[in-house]
Design a protein around this motif. Structure first.
Motif, PDB file in Angstrom:
ATOM      1  N   GLY A  17       0.852  -1.175   0.000  1.00  0.00           N
ATOM      2  CA  GLY A  17       0.000   0.000   0.000  1.00  0.00           C
ATOM      3  C   GLY A  17       0.893   1.231   0.000  1.00  0.00           C
ATOM      4  N   VAL A  18       0.295   2.397  -0.181  1.00  0.00           N
ATOM      5  CA  VAL A  18       1.061   3.643  -0.231  1.00  0.00           C
ATOM      6  C   VAL A  18       0.482   4.598   0.805  1.00  0.00           C
ATOM      7  CG1 VAL A  18       1.848   5.548  -1.674  1.00  0.00           C
ATOM      8  CG2 VAL A  18       1.489   3.288  -2.687  1.00  0.00           C
ATOM      9  N   THR A  19       1.355   5.185   1.593  1.00  0.00           N
ATOM     10  CA  THR A  19       0.936   6.132   2.623  1.00  0.00           C
ATOM     11  C   THR A  19       1.698   7.447   2.480  1.00  0.00           C
ATOM     12  OG1 THR A  19       2.611   5.531   4.282  1.00  0.00           O
ATOM     13  CG2 THR A  19       0.594   4.201   4.237  1.00  0.00           C
ATOM     14  N   VAL A  20       1.145   8.478   3.079  1.00  0.00           N
ATOM     15  CA  VAL A  20       1.886   9.713   3.298  1.00  0.00           C
ATOM     16  C   VAL A  20       1.980   9.889   4.806  1.00  0.00           C
ATOM     17  CG1 VAL A  20       1.854  12.234   3.119  1.00  0.00           C
ATOM     18  CG2 VAL A  20       1.294  10.832   1.130  1.00  0.00           C
ATOM     19  N   VAL A  21       3.214   9.986   5.284  1.00  0.00           N
ATOM     20  CA  VAL A  21       3.465  10.244   6.698  1.00  0.00           C
ATOM     21  C   VAL A  21       3.634  11.742   6.856  1.00  0.00           C
ATOM     22  CG1 VAL A  21       5.080   9.881   8.609  1.00  0.00           C
ATOM     23  CG2 VAL A  21       4.489   7.982   7.083  1.00  0.00           C
ATOM     24  N   THR A  22       2.961  12.308   7.849  1.00  0.00           N
ATOM     25  CA  THR A  22       3.045  13.741   8.113  1.00  0.00           C
ATOM     26  C   THR A  22       3.467  13.964   9.559  1.00  0.00           C
ATOM     27  OG1 THR A  22       0.662  13.743   8.571  1.00  0.00           O
ATOM     28  CG2 THR A  22       1.355  14.436   6.365  1.00  0.00           C
ATOM     29  N   ALA A  23       4.164  15.059   9.780  1.00  0.00           N
ATOM     30  CA  ALA A  23       4.619  15.417  11.121  1.00  0.00           C
ATOM     31  C   ALA A  23       4.907  16.911  11.133  1.00  0.00           C
ATOM     32  CB  ALA A  23       5.872  14.629  11.504  1.00  0.00           C
ATOM     33  N   GLY A  24       5.092  17.437  12.316  1.00  0.00           N
ATOM     34  CA  GLY A  24       5.450  18.848  12.465  1.00  0.00           C
ATOM     35  C   GLY A  24       4.234  19.738  12.563  1.00  0.00           C
ATOM     36  N   ARG A  25       4.044  20.326  13.700  1.00  0.00           N
ATOM     37  CA  ARG A  25       2.926  21.255  13.878  1.00  0.00           C
ATOM     38  C   ARG A  25       3.305  22.645  13.383  1.00  0.00           C
ATOM     39  NH1 ARG A  25       2.773  18.860  19.517  1.00  0.00           N
ATOM     40  NH2 ARG A  25       1.407  17.070  19.284  1.00  0.00           N
ATOM     41  N   ASP A  26       4.466  23.135  13.791  1.00  0.00           N
ATOM     42  CA  ASP A  26       4.899  24.488  13.412  1.00  0.00           C
ATOM     43  C   ASP A  26       5.392  24.544  11.972  1.00  0.00           C
ATOM     44  OD1 ASP A  26       4.279  25.292  16.005  1.00  0.00           O
ATOM     45  OD2 ASP A  26       6.319  24.914  16.713  1.00  0.00           O
ATOM     46  N   VAL A  27       6.214  23.583  11.585  1.00  0.00           N
ATOM     47  CA  VAL A  27       6.710  23.474  10.214  1.00  0.00           C
ATOM     48  C   VAL A  27       6.270  22.107   9.700  1.00  0.00           C
ATOM     49  CG1 VAL A  27       8.722  23.491   8.710  1.00  0.00           C
ATOM     50  CG2 VAL A  27       8.702  24.935  10.747  1.00  0.00           C
ATOM     51  N   PRO A  28       5.126  22.048   9.025  1.00  0.00           N
ATOM     52  CA  PRO A  28       4.600  20.754   8.600  1.00  0.00           C
ATOM     53  C   PRO A  28       5.434  20.123   7.491  1.00  0.00           C
ATOM     54  CG  PRO A  28       3.271  22.531   7.707  1.00  0.00           C
ATOM     55  CD  PRO A  28       4.272  23.168   8.615  1.00  0.00           C
ATOM     56  N   ARG A  29       5.537  18.795   7.548  1.00  0.00           N
ATOM     57  CA  ARG A  29       6.260  18.029   6.542  1.00  0.00           C
ATOM     58  C   ARG A  29       5.440  16.809   6.161  1.00  0.00           C
ATOM     59  NH1 ARG A  29      11.211  19.984   5.878  1.00  0.00           N
ATOM     60  NH2 ARG A  29      12.339  20.868   7.616  1.00  0.00           N
ATOM     61  N   GLY A  30       5.638  16.371   4.918  1.00  0.00           N
ATOM     62  CA  GLY A  30       5.000  15.148   4.444  1.00  0.00           C
ATOM     63  C   GLY A  30       5.992  14.339   3.636  1.00  0.00           C
ATOM     64  N   MET A  31       5.786  13.020   3.611  1.00  0.00           N
ATOM     65  CA  MET A  31       6.695  12.143   2.894  1.00  0.00           C
ATOM     66  C   MET A  31       5.940  10.880   2.482  1.00  0.00           C
ATOM     67  SD  MET A  31      10.267  10.481   4.268  1.00  0.00           S
ATOM     68  CE  MET A  31       9.488   9.413   5.468  1.00  0.00           C
ATOM     69  N   THR A  32       6.091  10.464   1.233  1.00  0.00           N
ATOM     70  CA  THR A  32       5.489   9.214   0.771  1.00  0.00           C
ATOM     71  C   THR A  32       6.273   8.043   1.353  1.00  0.00           C
ATOM     72  OG1 THR A  32       4.750  10.259  -1.267  1.00  0.00           O
ATOM     73  CG2 THR A  32       4.889   7.860  -1.275  1.00  0.00           C
ATOM     74  N   VAL A  33       5.533   7.073   1.897  1.00  0.00           N
ATOM     75  CA  VAL A  33       6.150   5.918   2.548  1.00  0.00           C
ATOM     76  C   VAL A  33       5.365   4.661   2.170  1.00  0.00           C
ATOM     77  CG1 VAL A  33       6.593   4.823   4.789  1.00  0.00           C
ATOM     78  CG2 VAL A  33       6.986   7.269   4.519  1.00  0.00           C
ATOM     79  N   ASN A  34       6.066   3.642   1.702  1.00  0.00           N
ATOM     80  CA  ASN A  34       5.392   2.356   1.530  1.00  0.00           C
ATOM     81  C   ASN A  34       5.928   1.332   2.522  1.00  0.00           C
ATOM     82  OD1 ASN A  34       7.831   1.812   0.227  1.00  0.00           O
ATOM     83  ND2 ASN A  34       6.880   0.584  -1.370  1.00  0.00           N
ATOM     84  N   ALA A  35       6.922   1.711   3.322  1.00  0.00           N
ATOM     85  CA  ALA A  35       7.433   0.849   4.388  1.00  0.00           C
ATOM     86  C   ALA A  35       6.641   1.152   5.658  1.00  0.00           C
ATOM     87  CB  ALA A  35       8.920   1.079   4.597  1.00  0.00           C
ATOM     88  N   PHE A  36       5.448   0.567   5.708  1.00  0.00           N
ATOM     89  CA  PHE A  36       4.488   0.780   6.786  1.00  0.00           C
ATOM     90  C   PHE A  36       3.815  -0.556   7.075  1.00  0.00           C
ATOM     91  CE2 PHE A  36      -0.131   0.897   7.269  1.00  0.00           C
ATOM     92  CZ  PHE A  36      -0.266   1.504   8.511  1.00  0.00           C
ATOM     93  N   THR A  37       3.565  -0.848   8.337  1.00  0.00           N
ATOM     94  CA  THR A  37       2.846  -2.073   8.671  1.00  0.00           C
ATOM     95  C   THR A  37       2.224  -1.977  10.056  1.00  0.00           C
ATOM     96  OG1 THR A  37       2.958  -4.490   8.593  1.00  0.00           O
ATOM     97  CG2 THR A  37       4.772  -3.360   9.693  1.00  0.00           C
ATOM     98  N   VAL A 100      -6.792  17.860   6.299  1.00  0.00           N
ATOM     99  CA  VAL A 100      -7.582  18.205   7.488  1.00  0.00           C
ATOM    100  C   VAL A 100      -6.662  18.098   8.690  1.00  0.00           C
ATOM    101  CG1 VAL A 100      -9.794  17.477   6.493  1.00  0.00           C
ATOM    102  CG2 VAL A 100      -8.415  15.834   7.765  1.00  0.00           C
ATOM    103  N   PRO A 101      -6.917  18.898   9.727  1.00  0.00           N
ATOM    104  CA  PRO A 101      -6.058  18.811  10.917  1.00  0.00           C
ATOM    105  C   PRO A 101      -6.407  17.582  11.754  1.00  0.00           C
ATOM    106  CG  PRO A 101      -7.752  20.472  11.227  1.00  0.00           C
ATOM    107  CD  PRO A 101      -7.893  19.979   9.823  1.00  0.00           C
ATOM    108  N   GLY A 102      -5.395  16.933  12.251  1.00  0.00           N
ATOM    109  CA  GLY A 102      -5.620  15.820  13.174  1.00  0.00           C
ATOM    110  C   GLY A 102      -6.042  16.338  14.538  1.00  0.00           C
ATOM    111  N   ARG A 103      -6.999  15.677  15.135  1.00  0.00           N
ATOM    112  CA  ARG A 103      -7.530  16.147  16.427  1.00  0.00           C
ATOM    113  C   ARG A 103      -6.658  15.750  17.608  1.00  0.00           C
ATOM    114  NH1 ARG A 103     -13.142  13.908  16.999  1.00  0.00           N
ATOM    115  NH2 ARG A 103     -12.265  12.240  15.743  1.00  0.00           N
ATOM    116  N   HIS A 104      -5.873  14.693  17.486  1.00  0.00           N
ATOM    117  CA  HIS A 104      -5.104  14.211  18.630  1.00  0.00           C
ATOM    118  C   HIS A 104      -3.628  14.588  18.571  1.00  0.00           C
ATOM    119  CE1 HIS A 104      -8.799  12.078  19.089  1.00  0.00           C
ATOM    120  NE2 HIS A 104      -8.398  11.541  20.216  1.00  0.00           N
ATOM    121  N   ALA A 105      -2.997  14.384  17.422  1.00  0.00           N
ATOM    122  CA  ALA A 105      -1.571  14.687  17.296  1.00  0.00           C
ATOM    123  C   ALA A 105      -1.336  16.096  16.768  1.00  0.00           C
ATOM    124  CB  ALA A 105      -0.890  13.668  16.386  1.00  0.00           C
ATOM    125  N   GLY A 106      -2.380  16.712  16.201  1.00  0.00           N
ATOM    126  CA  GLY A 106      -2.237  18.072  15.701  1.00  0.00           C
ATOM    127  C   GLY A 106      -1.476  18.199  14.397  1.00  0.00           C
TER     128      GLY A 106
END
Length: 158
Positions: A17-37, A100-106
């Motif tokens: 499968g294909v995912t996008v991992v996101t992180a960073g509240r102040d400076v948001p970042r995204g990255m395509t990741v297929n190494a997920f389980t 959309v903003p995440g409600r728990h991790a922000g």
């Protein structure tokens, strides 16, 4: 020792499968990741593998939270976008993408994805040139999207 290109070609024979991992509240970042389980149901845990030299690696470690959006078959362009090294960074990185903003991790979640998970970093393990990031799942959501995006032999498939 195996030839890295040959090794990558062999690994490409495993559909993921294909995912996008996101992180960073102040400076948001995204990255395509297929190494997920998935790792565990009780407690709910997942893992993603993140290249140590990527900006995302430091963002996840410093913020201690991240999210995973499982992409739909119609979102191949989003996977290509977040895999591109030429995309804008920071706030402008998400300008072309509905989120959309995440409600728990922000952190940002990709809108209309098949599913989302917001996570807190539980542990980080050495994985050669990558880190294996174990996440405790804080929240989940799934949409009624018919087809997930798949990655096989270097290409996106339905």
């Amino acid at each position: 020792m195996q030839d890295p290109l040959q090794f990558r070609g062999v690994l490409g024979k495993f559909a993921t499968g294909v995912t996008v991992v996101t992180a960073g509240r102040d400076v948001p970042r995204g990255m395509t990741v297929n190494a997920f389980t998935s790792v565990s149901l009780r407690p709910p845990m997942i893992l993603v593998c993140v290249q140590r030299s990527s900006a995302m690696h430091q963002t996840i470690l410093s913020s201690d939270v991240f999210a995973v959006s499982v992409l739909s078959a119609e979102q191949a362009w989003i996977a290509r976008y977040f895999a591109s090294r030429s995309r804008e960074r920071g706030e402008r990185e998400f300008a072309p993408v509905e989120w959309v903003p995440g409600r728990h991790a922000g952190v940002r979640l990709i809108a209309n994805a098949v599913a989302w998970m917001e996570c807190r970093v539980a542990a980080v393990y050495d994985g050669g040139d990558h880190s294996i990031v174990l996440g405790s799942v804080l929240s989940i959501h799934r949409n009624h999207v018919a087809e997930p995006l798949l990655f096989y032999c270097g290409d996106f498939l339905r």
